[in-house]
Design an enzyme around this catalytic site. Sequence first.
Site, PDB file in Angstrom:
ATOM      1  N   CYS A 142       0.833  -1.202   0.000  1.00 26.78           N
ATOM      2  CA  CYS A 142       0.000   0.000   0.000  1.00 26.78           C
ATOM      3  C   CYS A 142       0.865   1.248   0.000  1.00 26.78           C
ATOM      4  O   CYS A 142       2.036   1.216   0.361  1.00 26.78           O
ATOM      5  CB  CYS A 142      -0.910  -0.001   1.225  1.00 26.78           C
ATOM      6  SG  CYS A 142      -1.903  -1.498   1.382  1.00 26.78           S
ATOM      7  N   ARG A 166       1.530   1.624  -5.871  1.00 29.88           N
ATOM      8  CA  ARG A 166       1.682   0.662  -4.779  1.00 29.88           C
ATOM      9  C   ARG A 166       0.349   0.029  -4.374  1.00 29.88           C
ATOM     10  O   ARG A 166       0.323  -0.925  -3.588  1.00 29.88           O
ATOM     11  CB  ARG A 166       2.299   1.355  -3.557  1.00 29.88           C
ATOM     12  CG  ARG A 166       3.670   1.919  -3.788  1.00 29.88           C
ATOM     13  CD  ARG A 166       4.237   2.502  -2.515  1.00 29.88           C
ATOM     14  NE  ARG A 166       4.495   1.461  -1.536  1.00 29.88           N
ATOM     15  CZ  ARG A 166       5.676   0.882  -1.347  1.00 29.88           C
ATOM     16  NH1 ARG A 166       6.699   1.240  -2.089  1.00 29.88           N
ATOM     17  NH2 ARG A 166       5.838  -0.044  -0.441  1.00 29.88           N
ATOM     18  N   TRP A 224      -3.833  -1.828  -1.540  1.00 32.68           N
ATOM     19  CA  TRP A 224      -3.889  -3.084  -2.291  1.00 32.68           C
ATOM     20  C   TRP A 224      -4.395  -4.121  -1.309  1.00 32.68           C
ATOM     21  O   TRP A 224      -3.734  -4.464  -0.343  1.00 32.68           O
ATOM     22  CB  TRP A 224      -2.507  -3.459  -2.824  1.00 32.68           C
ATOM     23  CG  TRP A 224      -2.511  -4.598  -3.801  1.00 32.68           C
ATOM     24  CD1 TRP A 224      -2.677  -4.528  -5.157  1.00 32.68           C
ATOM     25  CD2 TRP A 224      -2.328  -5.986  -3.497  1.00 32.68           C
ATOM     26  NE1 TRP A 224      -2.612  -5.780  -5.712  1.00 32.68           N
ATOM     27  CE2 TRP A 224      -2.395  -6.702  -4.715  1.00 32.68           C
ATOM     28  CE3 TRP A 224      -2.117  -6.703  -2.318  1.00 32.68           C
ATOM     29  CZ2 TRP A 224      -2.255  -8.080  -4.790  1.00 32.68           C
ATOM     30  CZ3 TRP A 224      -1.987  -8.078  -2.389  1.00 32.68           C
ATOM     31  CH2 TRP A 224      -2.049  -8.748  -3.613  1.00 32.68           C
ATOM     32  N   ASN A 272       0.272  -0.631   6.117  1.00 27.38           N
ATOM     33  CA  ASN A 272       0.776  -1.432   4.998  1.00 27.38           C
ATOM     34  C   ASN A 272       1.288  -2.736   5.563  1.00 27.38           C
ATOM     35  O   ASN A 272       1.997  -2.736   6.574  1.00 27.38           O
ATOM     36  CB  ASN A 272       1.909  -0.673   4.285  1.00 27.38           C
ATOM     37  CG  ASN A 272       2.471  -1.456   3.108  1.00 27.38           C
ATOM     38  OD1 ASN A 272       1.879  -2.421   2.653  1.00 27.38           O
ATOM     39  ND2 ASN A 272       3.624  -1.026   2.626  1.00 27.38           N
ATOM     40  N   GLY A 273       0.943  -3.864   4.930  1.00 25.21           N
ATOM     41  CA  GLY A 273       1.442  -5.148   5.385  1.00 25.21           C
ATOM     42  C   GLY A 273       0.331  -6.031   5.930  1.00 25.21           C
ATOM     43  O   GLY A 273      -0.849  -5.802   5.685  1.00 25.21           O
ATOM     44  N   GLU A 294      10.630 -13.212 -19.818  1.00 22.33           N
ATOM     45  CA  GLU A 294      10.214 -11.835 -19.511  1.00 22.33           C
ATOM     46  C   GLU A 294       9.175 -11.336 -20.506  1.00 22.33           C
ATOM     47  O   GLU A 294       8.219 -10.654 -20.129  1.00 22.33           O
ATOM     48  CB  GLU A 294      11.439 -10.921 -19.494  1.00 22.33           C
ATOM     49  CG  GLU A 294      11.145  -9.434 -19.340  1.00 22.33           C
ATOM     50  CD  GLU A 294      10.474  -9.066 -18.023  1.00 22.33           C
ATOM     51  OE1 GLU A 294      10.058  -7.897 -17.891  1.00 22.33           O
ATOM     52  OE2 GLU A 294      10.366  -9.928 -17.117  1.00 22.33           O
ATOM     53  N   LYS A 349       5.501  -9.990 -19.322  1.00 18.14           N
ATOM     54  CA  LYS A 349       4.975  -8.658 -19.628  1.00 18.14           C
ATOM     55  C   LYS A 349       3.591  -8.760 -20.260  1.00 18.14           C
ATOM     56  O   LYS A 349       2.687  -7.995 -19.938  1.00 18.14           O
ATOM     57  CB  LYS A 349       5.922  -7.919 -20.579  1.00 18.14           C
ATOM     58  CG  LYS A 349       7.106  -7.313 -19.912  1.00 18.14           C
ATOM     59  CD  LYS A 349       6.709  -6.185 -18.980  1.00 18.14           C
ATOM     60  CE  LYS A 349       7.672  -6.060 -17.819  1.00 18.14           C
ATOM     61  NZ  LYS A 349       7.607  -7.112 -16.822  1.00 18.14           N
ATOM     62  N   GLU A 391       1.024  -9.788 -17.632  1.00 19.70           N
ATOM     63  CA  GLU A 391       0.781  -8.753 -16.632  1.00 19.70           C
ATOM     64  C   GLU A 391      -0.215  -7.703 -17.106  1.00 19.70           C
ATOM     65  O   GLU A 391      -1.074  -7.280 -16.334  1.00 19.70           O
ATOM     66  CB  GLU A 391       2.098  -8.046 -16.270  1.00 19.70           C
ATOM     67  CG  GLU A 391       3.017  -8.835 -15.368  1.00 19.70           C
ATOM     68  CD  GLU A 391       4.279  -8.064 -15.045  1.00 19.70           C
ATOM     69  OE1 GLU A 391       4.639  -7.970 -13.862  1.00 19.70           O
ATOM     70  OE2 GLU A 391       4.920  -7.550 -15.994  1.00 19.70           O
ATOM     71  N   HIS A 443      10.118 -31.505 -26.257  1.00 23.66           N
ATOM     72  CA  HIS A 443       9.888 -32.325 -25.073  1.00 23.66           C
ATOM     73  C   HIS A 443       8.497 -32.085 -24.475  1.00 23.66           C
ATOM     74  O   HIS A 443       8.256 -32.449 -23.328  1.00 23.66           O
ATOM     75  CB  HIS A 443      10.974 -32.060 -24.025  1.00 23.66           C
ATOM     76  CG  HIS A 443      12.350 -32.438 -24.490  1.00 23.66           C
ATOM     77  ND1 HIS A 443      12.774 -33.743 -24.576  1.00 23.66           N
ATOM     78  CD2 HIS A 443      13.375 -31.674 -24.931  1.00 23.66           C
ATOM     79  CE1 HIS A 443      14.014 -33.771 -25.039  1.00 23.66           C
ATOM     80  NE2 HIS A 443      14.399 -32.535 -25.263  1.00 23.66           N
ATOM     81  N   LYS A 475       3.103  -2.565  -7.373  1.00 22.75           N
ATOM     82  CA  LYS A 475       4.514  -2.414  -7.738  1.00 22.75           C
ATOM     83  C   LYS A 475       5.458  -3.059  -6.735  1.00 22.75           C
ATOM     84  O   LYS A 475       6.395  -3.751  -7.108  1.00 22.75           O
ATOM     85  CB  LYS A 475       4.845  -0.930  -7.872  1.00 22.75           C
ATOM     86  CG  LYS A 475       6.250  -0.641  -8.372  1.00 22.75           C
ATOM     87  CD  LYS A 475       6.403  -1.024  -9.814  1.00 22.75           C
ATOM     88  CE  LYS A 475       7.756  -0.670 -10.370  1.00 22.75           C
ATOM     89  NZ  LYS A 475       7.934  -1.215 -11.725  1.00 22.75           N
TER      90      LYS A 475
END
Length: 613
Positions: free
Chosen positions: A2, A27, A76, A102-103, A482, A486, A489, A505, A608
């Site tokens: 947050c 955040r 968040w 936060n947390g 990556e 992306k 996301e 395989h 983030k």
Amino acid sequence: MCGIVGYVGPRPSQDILIAGLARLEYRGYDSAGIAIIDGDGHLGMRKKAGKLSMLRESLADSPLSDGNTGIGHTRWATHGGPTDVNAHPHLADGDKLAVIHNGIIENFAALREELLAAGVEFRSETDTEVAAALLGQEYAKTPDLQTAFQNVVNRLEGAFTLLAMHQDHPDLVVGARRNSPLVIGLGEGENFLGSDVAAFVEHTRKALAIGQDQIVSITPAAVTVTDFAGTPVEAEPFDVSWDAAAAEKGGWSSFMAKEVAEQPEAVANTIRGRVQDGQVVIPELEGLDDLFSGINRVIITACGTASYAALVGKYAIEQWARIATDVELAHEFRYRDPVIGDDTLVISISQSGETMDTLMAVKYARERGARTLSICNTQGATIPRESDAVVYTHAGPEVAVASTKAFSAQITALLLLGLHMGRVRATLTDETAVEELATLPEKIARVLEEEHDHVSQLASWMADTRSVLFLGRHVGYPIALEGALKLKEISYIHAEGFAAGELKHGPIALIEPGQPVFVILPSPRHSALIHSKVVSNIQEIRARGAKVIVVAEEGDAAVLPFADEVIRIPLAGAMFEPLLTVVPLQIFAMALATAKGLDVDQPRNLAKSVTVE
């Protein structure tokens, strides 16, 4: 995950809080709220589910009485869904006390039962309201906010940053941190708190970093820091190296577009000052030659995008420093009882320096005697302070949740570290590697200029695509991972990255007519064998109807008969190619998400800085 901001000073606080939250919205962006002690000494609060714009509209329709002390939060969600009632701040003591958090408070359930038994009624589903109620209860016993706050934080378990204020103390905000970020901004007759320096960089670039299990109290005239036992401690001062303009869009359509375009500068800034007389010398690592000479194993630990940068770093360190290197996901590392000791160097990578899984991995490594080095983009962060040494990237603020320029800067830092270690260990034989560093920013800029429109057009044609695959070998493999991340996301479609050799395989079963596949093709100048193997992979999937988009160096004609589209990059050394091949994949993900009408800066369910495990 947050965003937190606090202010005490002579100015009206509402605009300061809202502007700070706007820079912290990366955040957390599923609800937001502020609390202010107005000029009459009354505490007012407003909070709304949704993005910060919803709070702005609510305040415009029905303004709060402004005042000079306030706290703000953008959330968040962890405990309780994103609703108005679950948003922060949470109130207690007859709505005279406000708390933001936060947390995760891990023992909240036991504390909640205790408070319920004492007759406390809860309005939300959050663990934060438990902390607020507990603080209200303590304040009733000792009407000293700092003492009550100290008593409460000593009872909490987990990871948290807490800020609190009470209308009985109109010029005071108190805060505490455990395994979660909190920094202090120092002004003239005013002071600030934030989960990131972005909260206050518009007003001051002078900051203090507080450590683990510490409490801070700010008034307009003073800042005091103690540990959880109340013993005074000295906070670590630092100057923020960028200004508020760096965290603004500056005319770009999105922060992600801006940050993709800033990659040449981010790479150049990370290299700057670290090449001396034709050799890489990282000043922050001065005096550690014995460490690099004495270790016989390197473990790089990280999460998500940073872990793919780590995979590139593995190739570079092993090639240039000739030392065995492994990459470990931080959230797996400490739970499998790894074999490490004083001959092991554990390198952690985190853009924010607060990634909880990575922080716990660093602590675990130190407890078992390993040496630790962090690669980080954020001054004053926890992971660098918990490490024996730090190599800072200099990417500047990255606001978009999906990392781009921070990823490029992390790879650059790892390349520098590999070259530095190779020099110290006398194992570096590539005479051109250091010279090529200086050419990287210009080459990245060329890819951005020459391929942006081409790749964006490809993305617009593929806006209805439901699945994209990415293939690569050697250093192209982590870039394939990556590229897939992306796309997942920010466009919310299925995407997977594979080592190209794994194709036969199992994954080749996914290939059907029209399936888009990006292939990172290595240069034949570095290894004709690897190049030919990847061309064979392209032929295999093309024969099964795949739509093949190849990222290849300029002048490589071998792939032309087998590729539907070719994206060109400038010639570069093998270890430097990832900094060029990743750029078109970033542009593709951004353009496809934009074509689908999605918010590329704030993708759903993501934030983030991941400050909970």
